[in-house]
Each structure stands twice: as structure tokens, then as C-alpha cells.
Design a protein around this motif. Structure first.
Motif, short mmCIF file in Angstrom:
data_model
loop_
_atom_site.label_atom_id
_atom_site.label_comp_id
_atom_site.label_asym_id
_atom_site.label_seq_id
_atom_site.Cartn_x
_atom_site.Cartn_y
_atom_site.Cartn_z
N VAL A 254 25.66 -58.54 -44.47
CA VAL A 254 26.90 -58.27 -45.21
C VAL A 254 26.60 -58.44 -46.69
O VAL A 254 26.10 -59.50 -47.11
N ARG A 256 27.88 -58.03 -50.83
CA ARG A 256 29.06 -58.10 -51.70
C ARG A 256 28.65 -57.74 -53.12
O ARG A 256 27.74 -58.33 -53.68
N LEU A 282 33.53 -54.99 -48.68
CA LEU A 282 32.16 -55.43 -48.49
C LEU A 282 31.42 -54.37 -47.68
O LEU A 282 32.05 -53.50 -47.06
N ILE A 294 33.86 -53.28 -44.79
CA ILE A 294 34.91 -54.24 -44.44
C ILE A 294 35.90 -54.23 -45.60
O ILE A 294 35.61 -54.72 -46.69
N GLY A 330 33.11 -52.58 -39.19
CA GLY A 330 33.86 -53.39 -40.13
C GLY A 330 35.36 -53.17 -40.09
O GLY A 330 36.10 -53.80 -40.85
N TYR A 362 34.97 -63.30 -41.45
CA TYR A 362 35.57 -62.26 -42.28
C TYR A 362 36.96 -61.84 -41.80
O TYR A 362 37.47 -60.80 -42.22
N TYR A 365 39.28 -62.24 -44.94
CA TYR A 365 39.02 -61.21 -45.94
C TYR A 365 39.61 -59.86 -45.50
O TYR A 365 40.18 -59.13 -46.31
N SER A 366 39.46 -59.53 -44.23
CA SER A 366 39.92 -58.23 -43.73
C SER A 366 41.39 -58.21 -43.34
O SER A 366 41.88 -57.20 -42.84
#
Length: 769
Positions: A254, A256, A282, A294, A330, A362, A365-366
Motif C-alpha cells: 500500500v 501513499r 491510496l 483505496i 481496494g 484501512y 480510511y475507506s
């Protein structure tokens, strides 16, 4: 079959006897065989991550060269007064394993070139297996009366190594498994040391080094030996990675860019005219090349960007009650489906690490897209899931994840893909609602070979279902370098196309294939060649061999690697395996073609051809290449070892054994597609058992032939010769078999295997009186 030599009793050279207790030898053989098969497994994963998984046939070829070379080394070197001890060979195998990891991860495939990187990895992969083979062949020569127990130790170690690799790579990592391989070789060396009190400190030291090597590479492997992505994996180059983990299917990273991410990771999906906000994302990569974004949790206003994406096109012509997404990764396809108002989203993801990441680290985040109550995630292989699913879907979506750079260069030409075959399309069409559509997104190149092949697959499947006008049921939308192929069971209506055209015009997309007026380049390309099938699943092999030979097309990169490997392996096998033993064989036989040569050649090609066919059938059946390799190879070698062990007790001659092998191959390889098709919907555990049984049944008769050949030729020089010829044939056969499968399919390759065993029966030498 090289591993099944159990009757080398006729060597008249002075062999050193084993130490009084042979139990440590069995332990050592177990550890060495464990490490050898585990080494092959982890080499395939490293090749996949750095160079691409279509090159993993190099690992098989290199391992076979190592096995053959070990036998030649034992025949040539062990007759000398000074020879390395078995413990020293085991230590050398451990060192060679670490050296292979260090050099393979130090060579930059981008700056040095793929051929240099792949060639170096190929050569480095031979040496550890050669050392192990040398020890095992020496043990068989020096203790033929213990051959049954030696083979039992060999089989148990190999089977355990293959299975453990599949189960432990997620915990120990790829580099950690190299440490395990080296560690088991050192444990084998400790067991092989003569049991004297003075050797106790050395044994303890080897044990400590084995544990330390495994621990260091498991904990700091990514720092000490990070894999370098090849030139066709440039999507990940220069991008900071915040997460990396190996699993049996792929290495997951992953990346960033910036504090929150970069919306550029999915920009290729969005219409160029869209000027609204875009949430950051991401980039999750599989084997450092294929990627899936993602997307960061966002407001409804920010998520409006997906209304302008090509992923929203299917919903312009299909209902929105139920959707099946193959390979959600993702989660961008899931997010888009929810944005379009879909009531129920079913997503099938074969990679459990991706699912764990989206549900765990994650999830916040998602925005918890995998945890949404409307979303149902299944960790499974898509073909098996679809086959046994009782549900019907309004949209069945498969979105591209491959590297465009690799695709353009022809790097995937050797890659099998069972998601894009006629039989797969039949399964998909059988699970659509009356107005449902299949939406397959692929790269749109010039010429658009992939899109045309997808159209051809859909056309062929519809015709097999009795549709007399399949062209009315296929539409293609184009956006930049992307193409979206929409397929349904019934015809697209004028209203459907009006909606789709309005959708495309508003976003700057275009209709590349109109089912109301079909024709043009896509139709011409699709009708020019047969679509991929489960028997010939090379979806990305879009250049005909005849065009290459006629000079109408350039040699794809994958073909170039294949031919280079063929030349390299043949040269190395000739120089290091055949030539050292030919002079002695010719002198012993009194003629240029020593007896048993044709049989050994046929057995080598036939065995590797049968292995390739079986492993590819099991890859489709199990849905996971790494699992198919682990289970299939362990069971196949296990069956062959069992056949070798019982061959002295079975009253069959060489010719009868070869005929029996040809018959079993014909029945099993012909029957496996029928059995796997009927049980593809079974749970994974049941399919693993069936796969192992099929491989075991094939292996047993194949393992009975080579011991009988060795017993017939008798003389040490001739035994060494047939070993060398058999090994060389297997090495070259691994590459030639791939070429045959590309040109004619795996059924043809299976027939080649059957013919090889028939040839062995025809040319079987008569037993000595």
C-alpha cells in the motif's frame, strides 16, 4: 522421472559406507527435501513480485536442471579420493540460498535489464537444488537397501515443504522463507555430521545459525533484501510504501502520496470534463504491478466524481438491485455501486490479505466500505463462486488491474487467465437477470486486441447458448485507454443504446461498438481468431505465431524470454550435465547412441509435459496458482516416489510399465476436465482432496519406469548417462511444453505426454540376461 532412481546397485566404484546409524541420514534427507521444494515455492513468489508471474516456469526449469546436475556431480565427483562430504554440500546449499536471495534482490531489473535479472535468478536457483540432489543421489548409491526409507524421507520432506510454504508465507514473509530454506539445510548438515563428542559444538552452532537466519530474514527481510520491481511494474516505482505483506497469491503493498493520498490513482476512470472535487486515494498493488485504489471516505458531493466514471456506465442500461463484483480489491467498484444506488453488492475476492486490510487497518480510511450492511464479501475464487451461486445479478463487473506497460510490451503473452475464457463467459451469462449485463473493463490499445478478444469470448459464449445474433447483445464503450465491454443474454434495445449514448456523450466517452449497427475494427479482429478457452487460456497472447514467423509482427517480450530460456537451459544442460558423462557411456556401450537414450529422453519430456498439464488443470480448479503448485507438485512427486518404491515388487517389465503409464495418463488427463467441471462448485477443501488424488494417481505409474530402466542398462556409466539425458529432457521440456500449450493448448500437450510414454514402450531395451 529423475527422482525415481532407486536401483543403482551396479556401481563398481569404491563407495564410502554410511555411518552405522542411518536414522540421522533419514532426518537429513527430510530437511533437505523440505527445503528444496520450499525453495522452489518461494522462488516462484519472488519471480512473480519482481519480474511477473508468467516467468515462474523458469523456476521449474532451473530446479530440474539442479536435480539433473546433482546426479551428474554424484556420478563424476564421488569416485574421486577427495570429495565434499554430505554435510559440506548441505552447508553449501544453505549458503547458496542466501546468496541467491541477496543477488536477486540487488540486481535492478530496470537498469540491468530483464534478461540479465531473469538469467541471474535462473542460474542462482539451480545451485541450492543441485547440492540437495547430490546428497540424495549419493545416499541412494551408498545404501540401495535403504532406498524405501530414503524415498519416504524425501517424500515426507517435499510434501511438508510445499504445504508449509503456502501456509507460512503470510507470517514469515518471502525473505523469511529463504531463511527457513537455509535453516533446514543447516539442520540437515548437523544431522549428517559423524556423531562424535567433538562435533557437538558444531551441531549446536549450526542450529543457532539456522534459527538466527530465519529470524533475521523474517523480521528485517524487507530492509536487508527488498525486492526490486521490474520495468513493467513502473506503477510502483518511486512511490513510498507504508505497508507490505507477502501471501500465497501475491505480495501486497500500500503506497501513499502526500498526507492523505492522491486522487490521480483512479483518474484514468474519470471523464476528462469532470471539474468537481475528487477524494484522495491510496494505491494498493499486487506483486508490485497490478493496482487497485483505496478511496478515502468522503461526502456525497465528493463521491459524485464516480458518476463521471466509466464504472457507472453499466447502470445506465441495467437494474440496480443486485450486483456481483469480481476482485473488488481496494473497494472502488463497491464504492461506485453504492453510489449508483445498488441495494445489494456481492463481492468475491480471492486474496484474503486484501480483505483483511479493508476490514482492518484501512477500514476507517475507506469509510468502512467493506463493512457496509449492503455489502457482502466472500473470500473465494470467482469461477467456483459463480458456478455454485444460486443468485442472479443485474450487473456482473470485472475491472482491469493489470499494468498497461507490461501489457503493451507483450509481457503477459505467456500468462493464463481463466476469468477471460468462453467457459467463464458461459458461467457469467447463466447468472444474469433478464435485463442484466456483464461489464468487463480492459485496456484499449492500438490495435485493441484485448477488447476484441473479450468481444470474441462473448460472441462465442452467446452462440453456444443458441443466440443466432450475438452481435446485437454486445456493446463497447471507449474512454481514453480503457474499453468497457457490455454483454447480455438478450439484445440491446434502441432505448438501451439511447441511454448509453447519452451517458457517454455527457462524459466525453464514445461508443466503439454499437449493437444496433455492429461492424468495424473490433468485429473484424474478434472474428479473425478463435477466442480463449479453458484449454487454451492465453487471453493476452494476441500475436499469432504465423505472423511472427512471416515478419508481420514483432516478437512479444514473453516469447523472447521463452526462447532465451530454451537456449540457456539447453546450453547449460549440455555442458554441465550431458558432456561430462557421455564419453564414459559411449565407451561402455561401444556405440554412439548408448542403450536407453531414447527411453530416457521420452520419459523426461513426457513427465514434465504431464506435470505442466496437471498443474494448469488444477490452477483452474483450485483458483490459486500457489495452492495448485504446492498440492499438485507434492502429490505428483509423492505418487512417483511411491511407484518407484514398489516397482521391485510389481512383476511388470519396462515396456509394460510404460504402456500402463500412457493409459493412465490418457484416462486421467482426459477425465480431469470432466471431474473438475462437475465439482468446481464444491468447497475448497473438497477440491483440494480431489486435486491431490488426481496428481497422486498420475504419479504412481510414472514413478515405476525409470528404476526399471536403470536396472536394465546396469553399468555405472550407462546409469549416469540415462540420468543425464532424462534430466536434460525435463529441463528443456519445461520450456518446449509452454510453447506447445501456447500454440495448441493443454490438451495437445497432454497428448504429447501420452505419446512420449508410448515411445518409451516402443524403444524399451531388453533386460540383460
Amino acid at each position: 522421472m529423475k527422482r525415481s532412481i532407486v536401483t543403482q546397485r551396479t556401481y563398481h566404484v569404491a563407495l564410502r559406507p554410511l555411518h552405522p546409524s542411518t536414522t540421522p541420514l533419514f532426518v537429513a534427507i527430510f530437511f533437505l527435501s523440505f527445503g528444496a521444494l520450499l525453495f522452489q515455492f518461494v522462488q516462484t513468489r519472488m519471480f512473480s513480485a519482481m519480474l511477473d508471474y508468467h516467468l515462474t516456469f523458469l523456476v521449474v526449469s532451473g530446479a530440474l536442471l539442479g536435480v539433473a546436475g546433482g546426479g551428474t556431480a554424484a556420478a563424476v565427483m564421488d569416485v574421486r579420493a577427495r570429495r565434499p562430504s554430505s554435510a559440506q554440500l548441505s552447508i553449501a546449499g544453505a549458503v547458496a540460498t542466501i546468496v541467491a536471495l541477496a543477488i536477486e534482490t540487488r540486481i535492478d531489473p530496470v537498469s540491468s535489464g530483464m534478461f540479465v535479472a531473469a538469467g541471474a535468478a535462473y542460474v542462482l536457483g539451480v545451485i541450492p537444488v543441485l547440492c540437495v540432489s547430490w546428497v540424495i543421489v549419493r545416499a541412494l548409491r551408498e545404501a540401495p537397501e535403504k532406498s524405501g526409507l530414503l524415498y519416504a524421507s524425501d517424500l515426507a520432506g517435499a510434501a511438508t515443504g510445499g504445504v508449509l510454504g503456502y501456509l507460512s508465507i503470510g507470517t514469515l514473509g518471502g525473505q523469511g522463507l529463504y531463511g527457513v530454506v537455509a535453516g533446514t539445510a543447516l539442520l540437515g548438515a548437523a544431522a549428517l555430521l559423524v556423531p562424535r563428542p567433538s562435533r557437538v559444538p558444531l551441531r549446536v552452532g549450526l542450529l543457532v545459525v539456522a534459527i538466527a537466519t530465519t529470524a533475521v530474514l523474517s523480521i528485517w527481510g524487507e530492509t536487508l533484501a527488498p525486492p526490486r520491481p521490474g520495468p513493467f511494474k513502473s506503477d510502483t516505482m518511486g512511490v513510498p510504501h507504508e505497508f507490505a505483506r507477502w501471501d500465497p497469491l501475491a505480495r501486497i503493498d500500500v503506497a501513499r502520496i502526500g498526507d492523505l493520498g492522491d486522487p490521480g490513482h483512479y483518474a484514468f476512470l474519470i471523464g476528462q470534463g469532470y471539474a468537481g472535487p475528487r477524494p484522495p486515494a491510496l494505491m494498493m498493488t499486487l506483486d508490485m504491478g497490478a493496482f487497485t485504489p483505496i478511496v478515502m471516505h468522503a461526502t456525497d458531493a465528493d463521491l459524485a466524481v464516480f458518476d463521471a466514471s466509466v464504472l457507472a456506465a453499466p447502470y445506465a442500461v441495467a437494474p440496480r438491485d443486485s450486483v456481483l463484483i469480481v476482485g473488488p480489491g481496494g473497494g472502488i467498484d463497491v464504492l461506485n455501486a453504492l453510489r449508483q444506488g445498488v441495494k445489494s453488492v456481492t463481492a468475491v475476492e480471492v486474496n484474503r490479505t486484501e480483505v483483511a486490510l479493508m476490514r482492518g487497518p484501512y477500514a476507517e480510511y475507506s469509510g468502512g466500505v467493506y463493512l457496509d450492511p449492503r455489502v457482502h464479501i466472500f473470500e473465494d475464487e470467482a469461477r467456483s463462486f459463480v458456478r455454485r451461486s444460486p443468485e442472479l445479478y443485474d450487473v456482473l463487473a470485472i475491472t482491469v488491474v493489470d499494468s498497461f506497460a507490461a501489457l503493451t510490451a507483450g509481457a503477459y503473452a505467456l500468462t493464463e487467465n481463466y476469468l477471460y475464457t468462453e467457459e467463464a463467459m458461459l458461467d457469467y451469462l447463466g447468472h444474469l437477470t433478464p435485463d442484466g449485463v456483464i461489464a468487463i473493463t480492459r485496456w484499449y490499445r492500438d490495435p485493441p486486441a484485448e477488447i476484441a478478444r473479450t468481444v470474441g469470448i462473448a460472441d462465442g459464449a452467446l452462440r453456444r447458448l443458441g443466440n443466432d445474433h450475438p452481435e446485437r447483445s454486445i456493446a463497447v464503450l471507449k474512454h481514453g485507454l480503457l474499453g468497457l465491454v457490455l454483454t447480455r443474454n438478450g439484445p440491446f434495445t434502441s432505448l438501451d443504446m439511447q441511454r448509453l449514448r447519452t451517458f457517454a456523450d455527457q462524459r466525453g466517452f464514445s461508443i466503439a461498438l454499437d449493437p444496433l449497427a455492429p461492424g468495424g475494427q473490433l468485429v473484424d479482429l474478434a472474428s479473425a481468431e478463435a477466442p480463449p478457452t479453458d484449454d487454451k487460456p492465453f487471453f493476452f497472447d494476441s500475436v499469432a505465431v504465423s505472423d511472427i514467423l512471416a515478419g508481420r509482427a514483432q516478437l512479444p517480450y514473453g516469447y523472447a524470454v521463452l526462447l532465451t530460456t530454451l537456449v540457456l537451459s539447453l546450453t547449460m544442460a549440455t555442458v554441465f550435465v550431458l558432456i561430462p558423462v557421455y564419453r564414459g557411456a559411449r565407451r561402455a556401450a561401444g556405440k554412439a547412441l548408448p542403450p536407453g537414450t531414447v527411453v530416457a529422453l521420452a520419459l523426461g519430456i513426457g513427465f514434465i509435459a504431464a506435470e505442466l498439464v496437471l498443474l494448469q488443470r488444477l490452477t483452474l480448479y483450485l483458483g490459486q496458482p500457489a495452492l495448485a503448485l504446492s498440492i499438485g507438485l507434492a502429490a505428483l512427486l509423492g505418487g512417483a516416489a511411491a511407484g518407484s518404491a514398489v516397482s521391485p515388487r510389481v512383476p511388470l517389465g519396462l515396456r509394460s510399465s510404460a504402456v500402463a503409464s500412457a493409459v493412465v495418463l490418457l484416462l486421467v488427463l482426459g477425465g480431469v476436465p470432466l471431474v473438475t467441471s462437475a465439482t468446481l462448485a464444491a468447497p475448497l477443501e473438497a477440491r483440494v482432496v480431489i486435486a491431490a488424488l488426481a496428481a497422486l494417481i498420475v504419479g504412481i505409474p510414472l514413478g515405476t519406469i525409470f528404476p526399471r530402466l536403470v536396472a536394465i542398462v546396469g553399468q555405472p556409466a550407462l546409469v549416469s548417462w540415462v540420468w543425464a539425458v532424462n534430466g536434460t529432457a525435463s529441463v528443456v521440456g519445461a520450456t518446449v511444453g509452454t510453447i506447445i500449450a501456447l500454440v495448441g493448448g493443454f490438451t495437445l500437450l497432454g497428448l504429447v505426454a501420452v505419446v512420449c510414454y508410448a515411445v518409451a514402450a516402443m524403444f524399451a531395451p531388453q533386460p540383460r540376461t
